[in-house]
Design an enzyme around this catalytic site. Structure first.
Site, PDB file in Angstrom:
ATOM      1  N   LYS A  41      62.701 128.854  26.832  1.00 56.47           N
ATOM      2  CA  LYS A  41      62.102 130.066  26.279  1.00 56.47           C
ATOM      3  C   LYS A  41      61.319 130.813  27.360  1.00 56.47           C
ATOM      4  O   LYS A  41      61.508 132.012  27.554  1.00 56.47           O
ATOM      5  CB  LYS A  41      61.188 129.685  25.117  1.00 56.47           C
ATOM      6  CG  LYS A  41      61.000 130.775  24.107  1.00 56.47           C
ATOM      7  CD  LYS A  41      60.120 130.296  22.948  1.00 56.47           C
ATOM      8  CE  LYS A  41      60.876 129.411  21.989  1.00 56.47           C
ATOM      9  NZ  LYS A  41      59.978 128.667  21.077  1.00 56.47           N
ATOM     10  N   ARG A 111      53.848 129.289  21.806  1.00 50.25           N
ATOM     11  CA  ARG A 111      55.232 128.866  21.558  1.00 50.25           C
ATOM     12  C   ARG A 111      55.602 127.698  22.462  1.00 50.25           C
ATOM     13  O   ARG A 111      55.262 127.674  23.628  1.00 50.25           O
ATOM     14  CB  ARG A 111      56.179 130.046  21.823  1.00 50.25           C
ATOM     15  CG  ARG A 111      55.650 131.362  21.298  1.00 50.25           C
ATOM     16  CD  ARG A 111      56.490 132.563  21.710  1.00 50.25           C
ATOM     17  NE  ARG A 111      57.820 132.529  21.137  1.00 50.25           N
ATOM     18  CZ  ARG A 111      58.765 133.424  21.415  1.00 50.25           C
ATOM     19  NH1 ARG A 111      58.528 134.412  22.281  1.00 50.25           N
ATOM     20  NH2 ARG A 111      59.952 133.324  20.854  1.00 50.25           N
ATOM     21  N   GLY A 120      62.078 119.376  16.248  1.00 56.69           N
ATOM     22  CA  GLY A 120      61.075 118.317  16.277  1.00 56.69           C
ATOM     23  C   GLY A 120      59.867 118.727  17.087  1.00 56.69           C
ATOM     24  O   GLY A 120      58.816 118.111  17.011  1.00 56.69           O
ATOM     25  N   MET A 122      56.769 121.409  18.233  1.00 59.15           N
ATOM     26  CA  MET A 122      55.812 122.144  17.440  1.00 59.15           C
ATOM     27  C   MET A 122      56.306 123.528  17.038  1.00 59.15           C
ATOM     28  O   MET A 122      56.963 124.206  17.797  1.00 59.15           O
ATOM     29  CB  MET A 122      54.518 122.306  18.235  1.00 59.15           C
ATOM     30  CG  MET A 122      53.388 122.805  17.385  1.00 59.15           C
ATOM     31  SD  MET A 122      52.089 123.533  18.374  1.00 59.15           S
ATOM     32  CE  MET A 122      52.762 125.162  18.649  1.00 59.15           C
ATOM     33  N   ARG A 361      68.723 133.217  24.380  1.00 55.98           N
ATOM     34  CA  ARG A 361      69.264 131.966  24.910  1.00 55.98           C
ATOM     35  C   ARG A 361      70.765 131.958  24.643  1.00 55.98           C
ATOM     36  O   ARG A 361      71.257 132.724  23.813  1.00 55.98           O
ATOM     37  CB  ARG A 361      68.601 130.764  24.237  1.00 55.98           C
ATOM     38  CG  ARG A 361      68.892 130.723  22.749  1.00 55.98           C
ATOM     39  CD  ARG A 361      68.144 129.614  22.040  1.00 55.98           C
ATOM     40  NE  ARG A 361      68.011 130.002  20.636  1.00 55.98           N
ATOM     41  CZ  ARG A 361      67.212 129.424  19.763  1.00 55.98           C
ATOM     42  NH1 ARG A 361      66.439 128.434  20.142  1.00 55.98           N
ATOM     43  NH2 ARG A 361      67.162 129.822  18.523  1.00 55.98           N
ATOM     44  N   HIS A 483      92.424 101.538  11.519  1.00 56.05           N
ATOM     45  CA  HIS A 483      93.801 101.759  11.069  1.00 56.05           C
ATOM     46  C   HIS A 483      94.007 103.208  10.635  1.00 56.05           C
ATOM     47  O   HIS A 483      94.951 103.877  11.062  1.00 56.05           O
ATOM     48  CB  HIS A 483      94.120 100.796   9.916  1.00 56.05           C
ATOM     49  CG  HIS A 483      95.494 100.966   9.360  1.00 56.05           C
ATOM     50  ND1 HIS A 483      95.767 101.755   8.263  1.00 56.05           N
ATOM     51  CD2 HIS A 483      96.693 100.470   9.772  1.00 56.05           C
ATOM     52  CE1 HIS A 483      97.068 101.727   8.021  1.00 56.05           C
ATOM     53  NE2 HIS A 483      97.651 100.949   8.919  1.00 56.05           N
ATOM     54  N   SER A 809     102.998 102.595  36.329  1.00 54.82           N
ATOM     55  CA  SER A 809     102.410 103.377  35.247  1.00 54.82           C
ATOM     56  C   SER A 809     101.361 102.495  34.584  1.00 54.82           C
ATOM     57  O   SER A 809     101.661 101.378  34.160  1.00 54.82           O
ATOM     58  CB  SER A 809     103.486 103.788  34.245  1.00 54.82           C
ATOM     59  OG  SER A 809     102.881 104.469  33.176  1.00 54.82           O
ATOM     60  N   CYS A 876     100.235 105.776  31.060  1.00 52.06           N
ATOM     61  CA  CYS A 876     100.913 106.065  29.795  1.00 52.06           C
ATOM     62  C   CYS A 876     100.176 105.480  28.598  1.00 52.06           C
ATOM     63  O   CYS A 876     100.663 105.526  27.485  1.00 52.06           O
ATOM     64  CB  CYS A 876     102.351 105.566  29.837  1.00 52.06           C
ATOM     65  SG  CYS A 876     102.474 103.786  30.062  1.00 52.06           S
ATOM     66  N   TYR A 896     100.422 111.702  37.704  1.00 48.65           N
ATOM     67  CA  TYR A 896     100.572 112.303  36.376  1.00 48.65           C
ATOM     68  C   TYR A 896      99.853 111.487  35.325  1.00 48.65           C
ATOM     69  O   TYR A 896      99.521 110.317  35.541  1.00 48.65           O
ATOM     70  CB  TYR A 896     102.054 112.444  36.003  1.00 48.65           C
ATOM     71  CG  TYR A 896     102.762 111.134  35.753  1.00 48.65           C
ATOM     72  CD1 TYR A 896     102.732 110.530  34.486  1.00 48.65           C
ATOM     73  CD2 TYR A 896     103.455 110.495  36.770  1.00 48.65           C
ATOM     74  CE1 TYR A 896     103.374 109.320  34.261  1.00 48.65           C
ATOM     75  CE2 TYR A 896     104.108 109.293  36.549  1.00 48.65           C
ATOM     76  CZ  TYR A 896     104.062 108.703  35.299  1.00 48.65           C
ATOM     77  OH  TYR A 896     104.677 107.518  35.065  1.00 48.65           O
TER      78      TYR A 896
HETATM   79  P1  ADP Z   1      61.504 128.799  17.761  1.00 42.84           P
HETATM   80  O1  ADP Z   1      61.469 127.921  18.925  1.00 42.84           O
HETATM   81  O2  ADP Z   1      61.471 128.066  16.460  1.00 42.84           O
HETATM   82  O3  ADP Z   1      62.587 129.819  17.837  1.00 42.84           O
HETATM   83  P2  ADP Z   1      59.681 130.897  18.508  1.00 42.84           P
HETATM   84  O4  ADP Z   1      58.683 130.559  19.534  1.00 42.84           O
HETATM   85  O5  ADP Z   1      60.845 131.679  18.935  1.00 42.84           O
HETATM   86  O6  ADP Z   1      60.108 129.577  17.748  1.00 42.84           O
HETATM   87  O7  ADP Z   1      58.911 131.677  17.384  1.00 42.84           O
HETATM   88  C1  ADP Z   1      59.438 131.922  16.109  1.00 42.84           C
HETATM   89  C2  ADP Z   1      59.290 133.374  15.747  1.00 42.84           C
HETATM   90  O8  ADP Z   1      57.958 133.800  15.841  1.00 42.84           O
HETATM   91  C3  ADP Z   1      60.031 134.314  16.652  1.00 42.84           C
HETATM   92  O9  ADP Z   1      61.371 134.410  16.286  1.00 42.84           O
HETATM   93  C4  ADP Z   1      59.312 135.613  16.428  1.00 42.84           C
HETATM   94  O10 ADP Z   1      59.821 136.252  15.296  1.00 42.84           O
HETATM   95  C5  ADP Z   1      57.908 135.168  16.184  1.00 42.84           C
HETATM   96  N1  ADP Z   1      57.109 135.380  17.380  1.00 42.84           N
HETATM   97  C6  ADP Z   1      56.917 134.544  18.421  1.00 42.84           C
HETATM   98  N2  ADP Z   1      56.162 135.098  19.362  1.00 42.84           N
HETATM   99  C7  ADP Z   1      55.843 136.342  18.916  1.00 42.84           C
HETATM  100  C8  ADP Z   1      55.105 137.422  19.441  1.00 42.84           C
HETATM  101  N3  ADP Z   1      54.533 137.358  20.626  1.00 42.84           N
HETATM  102  N4  ADP Z   1      55.023 138.543  18.711  1.00 42.84           N
HETATM  103  C9  ADP Z   1      55.625 138.617  17.514  1.00 42.84           C
HETATM  104  N5  ADP Z   1      56.338 137.641  16.957  1.00 42.84           N
HETATM  105  C10 ADP Z   1      56.459 136.512  17.654  1.00 42.84           C
HETATM  106 MG    MG Z   2      62.852 131.477  18.479  1.00 40.91          MG
END
Ligand code: ADP
Ligand code: MG
Ligand code: MG
Length: 936
Positions: A41, A111, A120, A122, A361, A483, A809, A876, A896
């Site tokens: 990210k 994020r 899994g 946060m 991504r 099987h 072979s 083969c 081959y």
């Molecule tokens: P994930 O890894 O689950 O995709 P994100 O970090 O992308 O989580 O955050 C989920 C959502 O939160 C994003 O899709 C976006 O809509 C919102 N978000 C994250 N950062 C911002 C930001 N700086 N401003 C507005 N919305 C945000």
């Molecule tokens: Mg996201």
């Protein structure tokens, strides 16, 4: 628990180590290549800034800090605080707000992001920095009290959940915040969040904070800095939460990769009707079609789009709601695709009509979409053909060769919660039909014209007819070499095996699925996807394979077959790059013809024993086996000769000058004898001897361990007349077909050779008969004599064996059995457990065990070449069609690989990829040899 292997984080010589990377305006410290340090990210946010897309400013704390944190009792490097404060100053300057300022507050999102996207971890926290003071500043700035309190209550809710840990305690509990929210909506008599007013939301903030205090004993922090460090700590802590650990283990992600934390200034999609948020794919992820595909919501924030509380709108409708942003988004789509040269998954937010990019991504996609996107991108000159080859997994080609479910219909079915369970993807393709629970019913239903899916706990040889009558086979137990799986692949049937959650009740003729309510009864429709292992309820439309319609059935014109054209392109590119030949394992003219249509350049294994089962052949065969004397045996063999000759003629004609490797008889003889009383009686009548005598002979042929018994070249050593007859049939067929003006290149292969003298004894017979046939017909022809390398002694003494053998072979099925000391047919009990426990990473009967079996192969290659530098080398065994094994065969220098007809295209692609990854030095020579052969 997986232990973090702390990586030493050492300060760089000049100055302090950089733990914080800024992005914003039009300049970022990081870039896309820095995923290891900044997480996916963070690295892509930096990259989008660098290519000029509008991204709210922010900064990323590196994964090294995470590693340091775990190596140092969850503390931070001392430079971190200062670097964070400094980066935040830059963000404030760029965005024109101040973090924690009651007049002009800057709000943040926190994020998480590791190198590979990872469930899994946060959840994101939005609107961080709000408290009872700063919310007033936000009201003033936005002149929108409702929006400010909506942001505030979302923040308290997310923070309470992920940092202060107020979560539902059990799976069935509802979220405590949702409970409060629902009650509020109920009390106000409204159904949607957006119907609550500012006062309601303000009250929610109070109730949320109260609940946190009551349930966790912790006070919600008002100080923005405390909020920020709390959130950062929560991201790092989530790296070691049980869900994340399990996921890493399953996906081989080392725990010392660590996670990064991206801290970014907020933009608000919930600021009014001129604001919104959405997610999109730059192309259709199901079909690969080059169309923009996504969803959005106006006046919404964060994950509202995917949360399912409000119905999002298809992205094209943004054109009406906000034409300017839509146009811009389309431009960004094209800029991003050109820059990344990939299909991307993007997230965006619109604040008062201004568009911001929040994430991009590489997008996940179906196998079919992967192929289409790769081929299209070559046409669009975004990527090269070589890159396309490396982007298409060989097994994904099954999507073009087999019937598939209409991808859209399948997606819909999954959305409708019709995905019942997932098993092993044992036989590729898609089948929809009525479910039955025994073979007899399968035959019965099929006779009535219904498509049938046979569901069994496990299958056994008794089920063969039922399997044959079915479109698809589903089993609750058994692995990829069970099987059911083996037979299904041979028959070309769709198969999902080892589908554990199925509870099949034969007596009641019904099945249940663990964790689900429905009961599936005999006659109900189900659908199985043998390429993914998915089992769905109900009927699903399938798309037939265009490739087969064009190449095999010849019912479709290539010009009106876009999928075929895609296939044809990929194969053309693959053939340009591969450095080994692809042959096929085929015993019959029609199989051979199919294989040639799929691009086979020869037959690598023609098993002669299958021929003995046909019309009029099994009788003389049994007579031969039961003969007491050489004369009697010769008499029976003489009856078989014309049949064999005719079979070979058919194959030679179908292969039209391509080399054909024919293996002399291999299985233990008792496999050809009847084992029931009725069959034995009939045989006795036919031979005019007492039934007791037949039984006696059959008992005498019984073996304790037939796999290691009287089979392979041992048969020919003891009964030379068998080899004699087979050689004569091959060479007479050669002469006959040559006379028809068709080239023939027979290669006689002696199986199960462990000692050069075994081979020598057989070679002498073959050469003698060849000379006789040439003399009798006053003609000459070319042929080769070689051997299978399939027992360890053969591999170890390959240098000696090569004095006689003109080719090797590798019979990797038997070589795996004998090298590992594992009988494949008995391995079902323990091999799956071995794979599960990672003793063998993969089932060695599916993918070559490189350190063991592979070592023997390499040893035999060098032994063979040391004696006979131009010895021809191939494989083969079943492995010849498995991509990783094909790659190995390329790497160790085989000429081959040979595989079943339907896997020929897969092997062609796998060989090309192997050549691209690890080209052989003698490229020119190999290519020349190939083109010479192809011309024939
Ligand atoms: P994930 O890894 O689950 O995709 P994100 O970090 O992308 O989580 O955050 C989920 C959502 O939160 C994003 O899709 C976006 O809509 C919102 N978000 C994250 N950062 C911002 C930001 N700086 N401003 C507005 N919305 C945000
Ligand atoms: Mg996201
Ligand atoms: Mg998430």
């Amino acid at each position: 628990m997986a232990k973090a292997k702390p990586r030493k984080v050492q300060p760089k010589k000049s100055g302090k180590q950089k733990f914080v990377y800024y992005f914003g305006g039009n300049k970022a410290d990081g870039k896309a290549e820095m995923k290891g340090l900044l997480g996916g990210k963070g690295a892509n946010l930096a990259e989008m800034v660098n290519i000029g897309l509008p991204v709210p400013a922010g900064f990323t704390i590196t994964t090294e800090v995470c590693t340091w944190y775990y190596a140092n009792e969850k503390r931070y490097p001392k430079e971190l605080e200062e670097q964070v404060a400094k980066a935040l100053k830059r963000v404030e300057k760029e965005m024109g707000g101040v973090f924690g300022d009651p007049k002009n507050p800057l709000l943040l999102s926190v994020r998480s992001g590791s190198r590979a996207s990872m469930p899994g971890m946060m959840d994101t926290i939005l609107n961080l920095g709000l408290n009872d003071e700063t919310v007033k500043g936000l009201i003033e700035k936005s002149a929108n009290e409702r929006f400010a309190y909506d942001s505030y209550r979302r923040f308290v809710q997310m923070y309470g959940d992920v940092v202060l840990d107020l979560k539902p305690k059990t799976k069935t509990d509802i979220d405590p915040f949702e409970e409060i929210l629902e009650k509020m909506k109920h009390d106000r008599g409204v159904s949607l969040d957006i119907e609550l007013d500012a006062e309601d939301l303000k009250e929610l903030v109070r109730l949320f904070k109260e609940a946190i205090k009551r349930e966790t004993g912790r006070t919600f922090p008002d100080d923005p800095w405390e909020q920020l460090w709390g959130a950062i700590g929560a991201v790092f802590n989530s790296w070691m939460n049980p869900r994340a650990i399990v996921y890493r283990k399953l996906n081989d992600i080392p725990s010392d990769w660590g996670t990064a934390v991206s801290i970014q200034s907020m933009v608000f999609g919930n600021a009014g009707e001129d604001s919104g948020t959405g997610v999109a794919f730059t192309r259709d992820a199901a079909t690969g079609e080059n169309i923009f595909y996504g969803e959005f919501l106006m006046n919404a924030q964060g994950e509202d789009v995917v949360a399912g509380t409000r119905n999002p709108l298809p992205i094209v409708q943004l054109k009406d709601k906000d034409p300017k942003s839509f146009k811009q988004l389309m431009e960004f789509r094209s800029i991003l695709e050109k820059h990344y040269r990939e299909m991307l998954d993007i997230e965006f937010t619109i604040q008062h009509g201004k568009l911001y990019m929040l994430q991009c991504r590489v997008g996940k996609r179906t196998a079919f979409a992967a192929i289409r996107i790769a081929v299209d991108m070559v046409k669009e000159k975004l990527i090269t053909a070589e890159e396309a080859l490396l982007r298409i997994e060989p097994d994904q080609l099954n999507q073009l060769l087999r019937p598939i479910f209409d991808p859209k219909a399948k997606m819909r079915a999954i959305e409708e919660n019709r995905l019942l369970a997932k098993g092993l993807n044992a036989g590729p393709g898609a089948a929809s039909g009525v479910v039955v629970f025994n073979a007899e019913d399968a035959v019965k239903f099929a006779k009535n014209g219904l498509p049938v899916i046979l569901a069994r706990i496990e299958t056994s040889p008794e089920d063969i007819q039922g399997m044959d009558a079915s479109e698809g086979i589903l089993t609750a137990r058994g692995g990829m070499t069970s099987h059911a799986a083996l037979v299904a692949r041979q028959m070309g049937k769709v198969c999902v095996a080892g589908c554990d959650p199925l509870k099949i009740d034969y007596k009641a003729s019904e099945m249940r699925i663990a964790g689900r309510k429905e009961v599936i009864q005999e006659g109900d429709y189900i659908s199985i996807d043998g390429s993914t292992g998915e089992v769905l309820s109900g009927q699903l439309p399938t798309l037939p394979s265009e490739v087969l319609q064009v190449l095999i059935d010849e019912t479709l014109d290539p010009d009106s077959a876009p999928v075929y054209k895609m296939y044809e392109r990929i194969m053309r590119w693959a053939d340009k790059h591969r450095q080994i030949n692809i042959r096929t394992n085929a015993d019959q003219p029609d199989q051979s013809a199919n294989a040639v249509a799929f691009g086979a350049e020869g037959i690598g294994l023609c098993r002669t024993e299958h021929m003995f089962f046909g019309e009029g052949k099994i009788g003389p065969m049994r007579e031969m086996i039961l003969a007491d004397t050489v004369e009697d045996r010769r008499k029976a063999l003489a009856k078989l000769l014309p049949f064999q000759r005719k079979d070979f003629e058919g194959i030679f004609e179908a292969m039209n000058g391509r080399p054909v490797t024919i293996r002399t008889i291999d299985p233990p003889l008792h496999e050809f004898l009847p084992h029931d009383d009725k069959g034995q009686k009939e045989l006795a009548d036919m031979l005019g001897i007492p039934a007791a005598k037949v039984r006696e002979r059959i008992e005498a042929l019984h073996e304790f361990n037939p796999m290691l018994g009287f089979r392979g070249c041992r048969l020919g050593v003891v009964y030379p007349e068998i080899t004699e007859m087979q050689s004569r049939a091959i060479f007479e067929a050669t002469v006959n077909v040559l006379e028809r003006g068709i080239k023939v290149l027979p290669e006689i292969m002696i199986p199960l050779v462990g000692h050069v003298k075994e081979l020598k004894s057989q070679e002498e017979i073959v050469r003698r008969v060849a000379a006789e046939v040439m003399k009798e017909n006053k003609t000459k022809f070319k042929y080769l004599v070689g051997t299978m390398i399939e027992i360890p002694r053969g591999a170890i003494t390959a240098d000696e064996i090569a004095e006689v053998a003109e080719f090797f072979s590798f019979g990797t099925n038997d070589l795996t059995q004998t090298a590992l000391g594992v009988s494949r047919d008995d391995s079902g009990r323990f091999l799956p457990v071995y794979v599960e426990k990672d003793i063998y990473q993969r089932d060695p009967f599916e993918s070559i065990d490189r350190p063991g079996v592979g070592f023997l192969m390499k040893y035999a290659v060098s032994g063979g070449r040391s004696t006979r530098p131009d010895i021809k080398l191939g494989i083969c065994g079943e492995h010849g069609g498995e991509p990783l094994s094909v790659e190995f065969c390329h790497d160790i220098g085989l000429d081959y690989v040979s595989c079943s007809p339907f896997r020929v295209p897969i092997a062609r692609l796998a060989a090309a990829r192997a050549a691209l990854k690890n080209p052989r030095p003698n490229t020119k020579k190999a290519a020349k040899k190939k083109s010479k052969r192809a011309k024939k």
